[in-house]
Design a protein around this motif. Structure first.
Motif, short mmCIF file in Angstrom:
data_model
loop_
_atom_site.label_atom_id
_atom_site.label_comp_id
_atom_site.label_asym_id
_atom_site.label_seq_id
_atom_site.Cartn_x
_atom_site.Cartn_y
_atom_site.Cartn_z
N UNK A 1 31.85 28.29 77.63
CA UNK A 1 31.92 27.24 78.77
C UNK A 1 31.34 27.35 80.31
N UNK A 2 33.15 28.33 80.99
CA UNK A 2 32.75 28.32 82.23
C UNK A 2 31.87 29.60 82.62
N UNK A 3 31.25 30.74 81.72
CA UNK A 3 30.12 31.18 81.63
C UNK A 3 28.62 30.71 82.39
N UNK A 4 28.74 29.78 81.05
CA UNK A 4 27.66 29.15 80.81
C UNK A 4 27.80 28.17 82.85
N UNK A 5 28.75 27.82 83.16
CA UNK A 5 29.00 27.11 84.08
C UNK A 5 28.27 28.52 85.47
N UNK A 6 28.56 29.76 85.34
CA UNK A 6 28.51 30.57 86.06
C UNK A 6 27.02 30.76 86.96
N UNK A 7 26.85 30.97 85.51
CA UNK A 7 25.10 31.36 85.08
C UNK A 7 24.54 30.41 86.22
N UNK A 8 24.96 29.12 86.01
CA UNK A 8 23.99 27.13 86.26
C UNK A 8 24.16 27.56 87.87
N UNK A 9 24.97 28.04 88.21
CA UNK A 9 25.61 27.30 89.39
C UNK A 9 24.52 29.25 90.51
N UNK A 10 24.82 30.60 89.60
CA UNK A 10 24.14 31.79 89.92
C UNK A 10 22.27 31.62 90.71
N UNK A 11 21.95 30.97 89.25
CA UNK A 11 20.67 30.76 89.55
C UNK A 11 20.12 29.36 90.64
#
Length: 59
Positions: free
Chosen positions: A37-47
């Protein structure tokens, strides 16, 4: 579950700088679903940040 420790582990993984012993310790103590979950949020913020940066530069 310690969300701060999960965020720290995911952030270090994104950067690619992590000691093997710390990584093994985190794998034993952290919830895999929280890491995902944290990784998906991090990827979404990065993109989202990249899209915003490109939009700002192209303006």
């Amino acid at each position: 579950m310690n969300i701060g420790r999960t965020i720290k582990a995911v952030a270090w993984s994104f950067i690619g700088i992590r000691k093997g012993s710390e990584s093994q310790q985190d794998m034993g103590n952290l919830n895999p679903f929280a890491i995902i979950a944290v990784a998906l949020v991090g990827v979404a913020l990065f993109v989202g940040g990249l899209i915003a940066l490109v939009g700002w530069v192209a303006k």
